[in-house]
Design a protein around this motif. Structure first.
Motif, PDB file in Angstrom:
ATOM      1  N   SER A  65      39.146 -22.895 151.224  1.00 17.48           N
ATOM      2  CA  SER A  65      38.976 -23.301 149.833  1.00 17.48           C
ATOM      3  C   SER A  65      39.589 -22.224 148.947  1.00 17.48           C
ATOM      4  O   SER A  65      38.890 -21.395 148.395  1.00 17.48           O
ATOM      5  N   SER A  66      40.901 -22.226 148.827  1.00 14.68           N
ATOM      6  CA  SER A  66      41.589 -21.197 148.061  1.00 14.68           C
ATOM      7  C   SER A  66      41.307 -21.394 146.573  1.00 14.68           C
ATOM      8  O   SER A  66      41.103 -22.518 146.111  1.00 14.68           O
ATOM      9  N   PRO A  67      41.261 -20.293 145.818  1.00 10.92           N
ATOM     10  CA  PRO A  67      40.992 -20.410 144.384  1.00 10.92           C
ATOM     11  C   PRO A  67      42.129 -21.142 143.691  1.00 10.92           C
ATOM     12  O   PRO A  67      43.273 -21.130 144.154  1.00 10.92           O
ATOM     13  N   PRO A  68      41.820 -21.818 142.576  1.00 15.18           N
ATOM     14  CA  PRO A  68      42.857 -22.586 141.879  1.00 15.18           C
ATOM     15  C   PRO A  68      43.933 -21.663 141.327  1.00 15.18           C
ATOM     16  O   PRO A  68      43.684 -20.544 140.912  1.00 15.18           O
ATOM     17  N   ASP A  69      45.133 -22.157 141.316  1.00 17.48           N
ATOM     18  CA  ASP A  69      46.284 -21.413 140.833  1.00 17.48           C
ATOM     19  C   ASP A  69      46.267 -21.392 139.302  1.00 17.48           C
ATOM     20  O   ASP A  69      45.708 -22.281 138.656  1.00 17.48           O
ATOM     21  N   ALA A  70      46.892 -20.392 138.712  1.00 24.21           N
ATOM     22  CA  ALA A  70      46.934 -20.280 137.253  1.00 24.21           C
ATOM     23  C   ALA A  70      47.684 -21.465 136.653  1.00 24.21           C
ATOM     24  O   ALA A  70      47.313 -21.971 135.581  1.00 24.21           O
ATOM     25  N   ASN A  71      48.724 -21.934 137.345  1.00 24.53           N
ATOM     26  CA  ASN A  71      49.469 -23.094 136.838  1.00 24.53           C
ATOM     27  C   ASN A  71      48.607 -24.347 136.851  1.00 24.53           C
ATOM     28  O   ASN A  71      48.695 -25.172 135.947  1.00 24.53           O
TER      29      ASN A  71
END
Length: 161
Positions: A65-71
């Motif tokens: 569950s990778s953290p959401p990307d800034a984009n």
């Protein structure tokens, strides 16, 4: 652990502080036993191995569950902003909130600068807290009354009453 010598003069007293030199091992306090040094190498190795295994578990779970990307966050905010119908009211409310926080911080600073006012407010707060505890929390019947009052307020806010 310093030795002080004072010399009195007619005009003033001066004090000279001299540090104590470290004593030799022969002058040790005899009432305390000498403890051998402990070896921490085995316990440190065990802790480091357990930390490595827990870190690998944490890294493995983060990959799933990778953290959401800034984009992605920027795109989500852009979509929500585009979906708003009344953008001007959101801007006005947001600006009003910023101005209200700024003015309240100025007012609190002004009240804190008055010498006795903060202490009086503390006394008023302590008095109200004491009254609230006596009125609503001390006895079982008053606790039930407080719980029913809170439930009725919840119903009024939710609109179910």
């Amino acid at each position: 652990m310093a030795t002080a010598f004072a010399a009195a003069t007619p005009s003033a007293a001066t004090a000279v502080v001299l540090p104590r030199l470290p004593s030799t091992t022969a002058a040790r306090c005899s009432s305390l036993p000498h403890l051998p040094a402990r070896s921490f190498s085995t316990s440190i190795k065990q802790v480091s191995v357990s930390r490595r295994s827990s870190l690998s578990k944490i890294k493995a779970s983060e990959d799933a569950s990778s953290p959401p990307d800034a984009n992605e966050l920027f795109n989500d905010l852009k979509e929500k902003w585009d979906a708003l119908e009344n953008k001007s009211t959101v801007i006005v409310y947001g600006g009003g909130a910023v101005v209200a926080i700024w003015i309240s911080s100025i007012l609190i600073g002004a009240v804190n600068s008055v010498p006795l006012l903060p202490k009086i407010f503390e006394l008023v707060g302590l008095g109200y807290t004491g009254w609230f505890v006596y009125r609503y929390l001390l006895f079982k019947s008053s606790r039930k009354e407080l719980a029913t009052d809170i439930e009725s307020i919840k119903k009024k806010i939710a609109g179910t009453e």
